[in-house]
Each structure stands twice: as structure tokens, then as C-alpha cells.
Motif scaffolding. Structure first.
Motif, PDB file in Angstrom:
ATOM      1  N   THR A 165       4.894  -6.245  -3.178  1.00 19.64           N
ATOM      2  CA  THR A 165       5.764  -5.132  -2.805  1.00 19.64           C
ATOM      3  C   THR A 165       5.433  -4.680  -1.394  1.00 19.64           C
ATOM      4  O   THR A 165       4.266  -4.702  -0.989  1.00 19.64           O
ATOM      5  N   ARG A 166       6.494  -4.308  -0.653  1.00 18.68           N
ATOM      6  CA  ARG A 166       6.304  -3.748   0.694  1.00 18.68           C
ATOM      7  C   ARG A 166       6.464  -2.236   0.670  1.00 18.68           C
ATOM      8  O   ARG A 166       6.493  -1.600   1.709  1.00 18.68           O
ATOM      9  N   GLY A 167       6.647  -1.659  -0.530  1.00 15.60           N
ATOM     10  CA  GLY A 167       6.855  -0.218  -0.625  1.00 15.60           C
ATOM     11  C   GLY A 167       8.081   0.202   0.172  1.00 15.60           C
ATOM     12  O   GLY A 167       8.979  -0.621   0.423  1.00 15.60           O
ATOM     13  N   ASP A 171       5.897   5.077   2.622  1.00 15.76           N
ATOM     14  CA  ASP A 171       4.652   4.743   1.924  1.00 15.76           C
ATOM     15  C   ASP A 171       3.576   4.162   2.827  1.00 15.76           C
ATOM     16  O   ASP A 171       2.427   4.063   2.438  1.00 15.76           O
ATOM     17  N   ARG A 172       4.004   3.651   3.981  1.00 19.18           N
ATOM     18  CA  ARG A 172       3.159   2.653   4.638  1.00 19.18           C
ATOM     19  C   ARG A 172       2.058   3.212   5.528  1.00 19.18           C
ATOM     20  O   ARG A 172       1.143   2.502   5.898  1.00 19.18           O
ATOM     21  N   ALA A 224      -0.804  -2.475  -1.147  1.00 19.03           N
ATOM     22  CA  ALA A 224       0.130  -1.914  -2.127  1.00 19.03           C
ATOM     23  C   ALA A 224      -0.530  -0.848  -2.996  1.00 19.03           C
ATOM     24  O   ALA A 224       0.138   0.070  -3.475  1.00 19.03           O
ATOM     25  N   PHE A 227       0.225   2.582  -1.749  1.00 18.41           N
ATOM     26  CA  PHE A 227       1.610   3.077  -1.728  1.00 18.41           C
ATOM     27  C   PHE A 227       1.767   4.220  -2.738  1.00 18.41           C
ATOM     28  O   PHE A 227       0.949   4.382  -3.644  1.00 18.41           O
ATOM     29  N   ASP A 230       5.952   6.148  -6.938  1.00 15.80           N
ATOM     30  CA  ASP A 230       7.314   5.645  -7.199  1.00 15.80           C
ATOM     31  C   ASP A 230       7.424   4.157  -6.856  1.00 15.80           C
ATOM     32  O   ASP A 230       8.012   3.373  -7.606  1.00 15.80           O
ATOM     33  N   SER A 231       6.853   3.796  -5.719  1.00 18.50           N
ATOM     34  CA  SER A 231       6.931   2.392  -5.300  1.00 18.50           C
ATOM     35  C   SER A 231       6.135   1.510  -6.239  1.00 18.50           C
ATOM     36  O   SER A 231       6.551   0.386  -6.568  1.00 18.50           O
ATOM     37  N   ARG A 232       4.974   2.005  -6.674  1.00 15.99           N
ATOM     38  CA  ARG A 232       4.166   1.181  -7.591  1.00 15.99           C
ATOM     39  C   ARG A 232       4.876   1.020  -8.935  1.00 15.99           C
ATOM     40  O   ARG A 232       4.872  -0.049  -9.532  1.00 15.99           O
ATOM     41  N   TYR A 234       8.108   1.077  -9.359  1.00 15.38           N
ATOM     42  CA  TYR A 234       9.247   0.178  -9.115  1.00 15.38           C
ATOM     43  C   TYR A 234       8.775  -1.274  -9.247  1.00 15.38           C
ATOM     44  O   TYR A 234       9.376  -2.092  -9.947  1.00 15.38           O
ATOM     45  N   HIS A 264      10.112  -2.572  -0.950  1.00 14.13           N
ATOM     46  CA  HIS A 264       9.826  -2.903  -2.357  1.00 14.13           C
ATOM     47  C   HIS A 264       9.529  -4.404  -2.535  1.00 14.13           C
ATOM     48  O   HIS A 264       8.742  -4.962  -1.803  1.00 14.13           O
TER      49      HIS A 264
END
Ligand code: HAM
Length: 415
Positions: A165-167, A171-172, A224, A227, A230-232, A234, A264
Motif C-alpha cells: 500500500t502507498r497510503g 499519510d506519508r 506502511a 500510515f 484508515d489506509s491500513r 483499506y 493505497h
């Protein structure tokens, strides 16, 4: 280099090879249509800003690999290095921009000024899909499953799927700081490109293939894990859906992909039958800015390199269907016979019977040699004597047998 060689990194595709290509294209059309994708064809060149904005100015592709030129009006144009940006430029004028799900696929040539090597070309062909408009882990998982379905249909087994995932951009920050802190003390021992990347785009370091950088990349923190929740969530959902469908994959924290539009899910498919250039396909979810728009278009998709798929198919010994050969060679002995055969050829072809004839007077032996070379199934031999009797000599090239046939009903011999 042979005198008739095309420019380095390009190639000719001859009729005897084309069936393998058509086979791949048919597999793609069949599978993608099962998932509701329709074909889109966009120009082979675009305004340069389509790629600068779409792929990101800092990417290797935009910085070093694009074929860019000016049109007569002084506008900068670029041969497409990939399909996504142009397709999104086209879809940015449609409902996909307002969140309506839009499913398209494409196939065709792409251009990157890379150093040619086995499986790495300057003109190569991609088959790709984009599902634009909606964001959902279900769509990402479906896209990956469809890629594997396509490969199965194309006879390609044994590939490995990597996922990461790139979030999202928000997030980054923490992850970028952690990566910078990790690489900074070692940067003098890393390659020149990575030294620039440390400040400009630290993620690109994870993508570096230089030997001297590998041990530092291997020890890098798992971005990751930094992050947001929410991104995790996803990403976990994408993984869960794939697991439930028995799709084997490996989470690869170093997988960042070479284009800046990804958010993501990102994925890549490799195959051991390819040497260094081992990615047969790659893709992921993206947010892409098209020229003149401040709102990015959302999508998920992938592209597979057709040359690379064909290399793998060859290595796996998957047979392409044989190239179609002519049903009948129309052999003429004398001018009257040739005039007759010319008319007969037109008639047979309109009836869907493939045939071949020579328009120069040649000996029987020479014409038989041609019939052999083009692998005709039958030869219809006609001379004055046969014409006078309304018959022909039909030779079956498989078993060498020959019989007299009535010219009035010749078509029935080939049904
Ligand atoms: P990409 O990973 O840059 O992604 O390219 C996809 C595939 O094209 C690669 O996995 C490889 O098989 C093939 N390919 C790339 N460069 C070359 C080359 N120089 N010679 C031969 N084959 C090559 C994309 O292009 C994204 N647009 C994929 C995508 C679609 N992401 C979302 N939607």
C-alpha cells in the motif's frame, strides 16, 4: 546491425508471429468483457503535460524516458510512455469525474527511451485496464483477480503476485521522515541518483536497483506501518478479499512502483522465466491530475507488457494456434488456364475459400514448389486439355493423391 533493422529497441512483427499476439488479445477481450470492461482507443501521442501532471514530474519516466517533440504550432507533444494518463485525460470529460464507475481496457504501443535489453524495449505493447470513478477495496481486489484470470486464459502459469500500500498523500509525512532518517547516515555509500532522491522523493530510493543501495533498502523501516488507520484498514480489506478467493500473494513493503499517481493498493506480477526485467504486469489504485483540472480522477487498473507475456508463453511452451494457410493453390499451365484461375480465385475468395495463384507464367515444377512453401492444402492443376473437358486435377498435398474434379462444382471440394 542488419541493414533492414528497425531502430534499436523496436521490432517488426511478422505474419508467422502474429497468431501469438492475436491469441493474447483475444484472451484479454474475452476476460475483460466478463467483468464489464469496454475497449477504449486514445491517441498514441498526447500533450506533454498529460504525462508531466499525470505521472509526476519527479518520476524516472518523465525525467528521462519520454519521446517529446514540438508540433508545428510549437506545442509540446509526447509519445505515450504508458496508457493510464491518456485514458484518464479522455475520461475526465465524462461521468467518471463525478464518481460514476467507468470500466475500460486498451491495448497498443507505448514508448520509453530506455536502454534496450531482453524484455525491455523502446516501443513495447501493453494491454491494460482502468476502472475509474469509484474507490473501494473490493474494486482493487477484483482488478487483481481479473489480471490473474486473464493470465490463466492466456496460458501463463507460475507468476508471483506482490502487493503493497502507498497510503494516501496525507499519510506519508511520518513515513517519509522515518525513511529519510534511515537513509541519511548511509547516503554517501549509496548511488548518485539516490542522493538526489533523498531530498526530492525518498520513496524512489526503495525502487533503486543499484547493488550498492540494496543493503540499506533491505534494512529500511516498513513505511506502511506508519500510515493512518484508515489506509491500513483499506489495505487489509484488499488482502482479505484476495485471501478469501484463494489468490496467492506476498506483501512486499519495498514495492512503491515507478509512477507518482498511486495511492493505497499497488501490485506487481513477476515471472521467473524472465531474467532481470521480470515484471510482466503492474498496477494499482491512483489519483491522477489531468491538465486543466484541480480535482484528481480516481481509478484502479493495471497494464501487462505483451512482449514479456509472449516471452513467458514461449518459455512455458504454450503453443499458439497455427497460422492459417491457403486452402488451395491454383496452378495454371498456359494463358487460358491462368485467365480461368484468376476468375476462379475471385469467386472462391468471395465464398470464404482462401486461395493463392501466381500471375507470371511459371513451370509446373516451380508452381508446385510455391504451393509447398505456402503450405497449401490442395493444388488445382489446369491446362488447355483440362479446360476443354471442364475438369481440373486436384492434388491433395497431405497424402499426394490426385483426382479429376468437375470445375462447375469445384467449391464443393473445399467445404
Ligand atoms: P508499468 O509498471 O510502468 O505500469 O508498466 C506495466 C508493464 O509494462 C510492466 O510490468 C512491463 O511488463 C511492461 N513494460 C514497461 N516498460 C517496458 C519496456 N520498456 N519494455 C517492455 N515492457 C515494458 C504502467 O504503465 C501503468 N500505467 C499501469 C497501470 C494501469 N497502473 C494503473 N493502471
Amino acid at each position: 546491425m542488419a541493414k533492414n533493422a528497425p531502430p534499436p529497441g523496436t521490432g517488426d512483427i511478422f505474419p508467422e508471429e502474429i497468431n501469438s499476439w492475436l491469441y493474447l488479445e483475444q484472451a484479454a477481450r474475452k476476460v475483460f468483457s466478463l467483468y464489464g470492461f469496454g475497449e477504449i482507443r486514445t491517441p498514441i501521442f498526447e500533450f506533454t503535460e498529460v504525462f508531466q501532471r499525470g505521472l509526476g514530474n519527479e518520476t524516472e519516466v518523465v525525467q528521462k524516458e519520454m519521446y517529446t517533440f514540438e508540433d508545428r504550432g510549437g506545442r509540446s507533444l509526447t509519445l505515450r510512455p504508458e496508457g493510464t494518463a491518456g485514458v484518464m485525460r479522455a475520461l475526465s470529460g465524462t461521468e467518471a469525474m463525478n464518481g460514476v464507475e467507468t470500466r475500460v481496457f486498451y491495448m497498443g504501443p507505448m514508448f520509453r527511451g530506455e536502454r534496450p535489453a531482453a524484455g525491455r524495449r523502446r516501443q513495447f505493447h501493453q494491454v491494460g485496464v482502468e476502472n475509474a470513478g469509484k474507490v473501494s477495496p473490493g474494486l482493487d481486489a477484483e482488478c487483481i483477480a481479473m489480471l490473474l484470470h486473464f493470465l490463466e486464459e492466456a496460458g501463463i502459469t507460475g507468476s508471483n503476485l506482490m502487493l503493497n500500500t502507498r497510503g494516501v498523500p496525507e499519510d506519508r509525512k511520518d513515513a517519509e521522515n522515518a525513511l529519510r532518517e534511515h537513509f541519511a547516515p548511509h547516503i554517501d555509500q549509496m548511488c548518485e541518483d539516490c542522493r538526489t532522491r533523498l531530498q526530492r522523493n525518498v520513496w524512489r530510493i526503495l525502487d533503486c536497483k543499484q547493488e550498492c543501495c540494496q543493503k540499506f533498502i533491505d534494512a529500511a523501516p516498513d513505511a506502511a506501518s506508519l500510515f493512518g488507520q484508515d489506509s491500513r484498514d483499506y489495505f487489509n480489506r484488499v488482502c482479505d478479499i484476495l485471501t478469501a478467493q484463494n489468490v496467492p500473494f506476498r506483501v512486499e513493503p519495498r514495492l512503491v512502483r515507478g509512477l507518482d499517481y498511486y495511492v493505497h493498493t499497488v501490485f506487481e506480477l513477476t515471472h521467473p522465466a524472465l531474467g532481470g526485467q521480470n515484471a510482466i504486469a503492474g498496477g494499482g489504485r491512483y489519483q491522477l491530475l489531468t491538465p486543466g483540472s484541480t480535482k484528481p480522477i480516481q481509478g484502479v487498473g493495471f497494464a501487462a507488457g505483451m512482449e514479456r507475456l509472449l516471452i513467458v508463453r514461449d518459455a512455458l511452451n504454450v503453443q499458439a494456434p497455427p497460422v492459417a494457410t491457403p486452402k488451395v493453390f491454383l496452378l495454371s499451365l498456359g494463358e487460358r488456364a491462368m485467365a480461368y484461375q484468376e476468375v476462379l480465385a475471385a469467386k472462391l475468395r468471395h465464398q470464404g475459400i482462401s486461395c493463392f495463384l501466381e500471375y507470371e507464367a511459371k513451370s509446373m515444377k516451380s508452381q508446385m514448389r510455391t504451393a509447398d512453401r505456402i503450405k497449401a492444402e490442395y493444388v488445382l492443376i489446369l491446362g488447355d486439355n483440362e479446360l476443354d473437358r471442364g475438369i481440373g486435377q486436384l492434388k491433395d498435398m497431405k497424402d499426394g493423391s490426385q483426382k479429376e474434379v468437375n470445375l462447375d462444382s469445384i467449391e464443393s471440394c473445399f467445404q
